[in-house]
Motif scaffolding. Structure first.
Motif, PDB file in Angstrom:
ATOM      1  N   PRO A  75       0.794  -1.233   0.000  1.00  0.00           N
ATOM      2  CA  PRO A  75       0.000   0.000   0.000  1.00  0.00           C
ATOM      3  C   PRO A  75       0.829   1.286   0.000  1.00  0.00           C
ATOM      4  CG  PRO A  75       0.157  -0.846   2.218  1.00  0.00           C
ATOM      5  CD  PRO A  75       0.888  -1.832   1.347  1.00  0.00           C
ATOM      6  N   ASP A  76       2.138   1.219  -0.093  1.00  0.00           N
ATOM      7  CA  ASP A  76       3.003   2.391   0.040  1.00  0.00           C
ATOM      8  C   ASP A  76       2.454   3.598  -0.755  1.00  0.00           C
ATOM      9  OD1 ASP A  76       4.249  -0.102   0.353  1.00  0.00           O
ATOM     10  OD2 ASP A  76       6.212   0.623  -0.180  1.00  0.00           O
ATOM     11  N   ALA A 113      -8.868   6.367   1.369  1.00  0.00           N
ATOM     12  CA  ALA A 113      -8.518   7.533   0.555  1.00  0.00           C
ATOM     13  C   ALA A 113      -9.178   7.463  -0.814  1.00  0.00           C
ATOM     14  CB  ALA A 113      -7.003   7.633   0.419  1.00  0.00           C
ATOM     15  N   ARG A 143      -3.599  -1.390   3.279  1.00  0.00           N
ATOM     16  CA  ARG A 143      -4.511  -1.351   2.133  1.00  0.00           C
ATOM     17  C   ARG A 143      -5.863  -0.750   2.527  1.00  0.00           C
ATOM     18  NH1 ARG A 143      -1.458  -5.754   1.692  1.00  0.00           N
ATOM     19  NH2 ARG A 143      -2.875  -7.005   2.947  1.00  0.00           N
ATOM     20  N   ALA A 203      -6.273   1.707   4.608  1.00  0.00           N
ATOM     21  CA  ALA A 203      -6.093   3.163   4.593  1.00  0.00           C
ATOM     22  C   ALA A 203      -6.089   3.680   3.157  1.00  0.00           C
ATOM     23  CB  ALA A 203      -4.792   3.536   5.298  1.00  0.00           C
ATOM     24  N   TRP A 204      -5.466   2.943   2.265  1.00  0.00           N
ATOM     25  CA  TRP A 204      -5.488   3.319   0.843  1.00  0.00           C
ATOM     26  C   TRP A 204      -6.921   3.278   0.322  1.00  0.00           C
ATOM     27  CZ3 TRP A 204      -2.136   0.424  -3.396  1.00  0.00           C
ATOM     28  CH2 TRP A 204      -2.097   1.210  -4.558  1.00  0.00           C
ATOM     29  N   TYR A 241       0.767   4.452   2.021  1.00  0.00           N
ATOM     30  CA  TYR A 241      -0.238   4.293   3.069  1.00  0.00           C
ATOM     31  C   TYR A 241       0.193   3.192   4.045  1.00  0.00           C
ATOM     32  CZ  TYR A 241      -3.277   7.233   0.234  1.00  0.00           C
ATOM     33  OH  TYR A 241      -3.805   8.285  -0.462  1.00  0.00           O
TER      34      TYR A 241
END
Length: 282
Positions: free
Chosen positions: A162-163, A174, A168, A170-171, A165
């Motif tokens: 998820p970078d 968003a 996943r 949190a992504w 974030y």
């Protein structure tokens, strides 16, 4: 042209062209009229080069190709020369699609003006947040622990990073906020065709052989989007269970090809493009 009265809005997903049999399916896909559009609801391939090859081939044949990413495109698998992770990988895929003329979730939503239109065609990128949990598992951590205990764990846990974030989920949050805002700002006079890799409602996951896998299949946050955003149809894949279902009077089309071991067991040939508009006969 989209206004061609013979043109159709077609859909397919989960091409998984790393399998030679599936690559042959993609090579055989053709429009029936010069105005046909094709919606591709994710999981084209695992590597950037394969995604680019498949979407480029289709973009050369169809009047317009619209792509929503699946989880496989977002993997960073061993052996792929493109080692980008997370958001950087997604943004790289968006740029490669734009170079091919393929519409992505980051582009203005196109309007289909053929039979069944006008409708706003909205490719979505939303991910999942582990909110589709089995009864009695009250937290994402509990659901994930149970999945590990029973040995049903999505490969995303190892390859979909998820970078930048922290997770996943949190992504996903968003992406939900961004997409909800865009859909709310659309022309309210236009109905939509929502194209997402994952089903927007949980009901289609009830038939999964392993129900615990549903936590990697969507989010409760989209449970009413087909109503709020006036969907004429919802297109999705991911489950590898191609079928038509109806939810609150809205047609949901699961359009996946799936893996050879799956489609070989079906009576219908793989790779048949699903007609979204004009609506098929009841």
């Amino acid at each position: 042209m989209a206004g061609d009265q013979g043109a159709r809005l077609l859909a397919i997903s989960d091409l998984h062209i790393g399998h030679p049999e599936n690559r042959a399916i993609v090579e055989a896909l053709h429009p029936q009229t010069p105005g046909d559009w094709l919606l591709v609801a994710g999981d084209v391939a695992d590597t950037v080069a394969d995604v680019e090859w498949a979407l480029g081939l289709l973009a050369d044949r169809f009047a317009k190709v619209v792509w929503a990413p699946g989880n496989h495109e977002l993997w960073t698998p061993p052996g792929d020369p493109v080692t980008l992770r997370g958001v950087a990988r997604y943004e790289h895929l968006v740029q490669r699609c734009r170079a091919l003329g393929v519409v992505t979730p980051e582009d203005p939503y196109p309007v289909w003006t053929g039979v069944g239109g006008p409708v706003l065609v909205a490719p979505l990128f939303l991910l999942y947040d582990h909110s589709w949990r089995p009864e009695g598992l009250d937290t994402p951590e509990a659901a994930l622990a149970e999945a590990h205990r029973v040995g049903v764990v999505c490969t995303d846990e190892y390859l979909l990073h998820p970078d930048p974030y922290p997770s996943r989920s949190a992504w996903c949050a968003a992406r939900l906020a961004l997409t909800e805002r865009r859909l709310a700002e659309r022309d309210g006079a236009l109905p939509t065709v929502l194209v997402n890799h994952y089903p927007l409602v949980r009901e289609p996951t009830r038939v999964l052989r392993y129900p615990i896998f549903a936590q990697w299949c969507g989010t409760e946050a989209t449970a009413d989007w087909h109503l709020r955003f006036d969907a004429a149809a919802v297109v999705y894949g991911h489950l590898h269970i191609p079928r038509t279902t109806w939810h609150d009077g809205v047609r949901f089309e699961e359009v996946s090809v799936g893996y050879p071991r799956e489609w070989r067991q079906r009576p219908t040939p793989p790779g048949r493009l699903r007609r979204i508009l004009p609506p098929p006969p009841a």
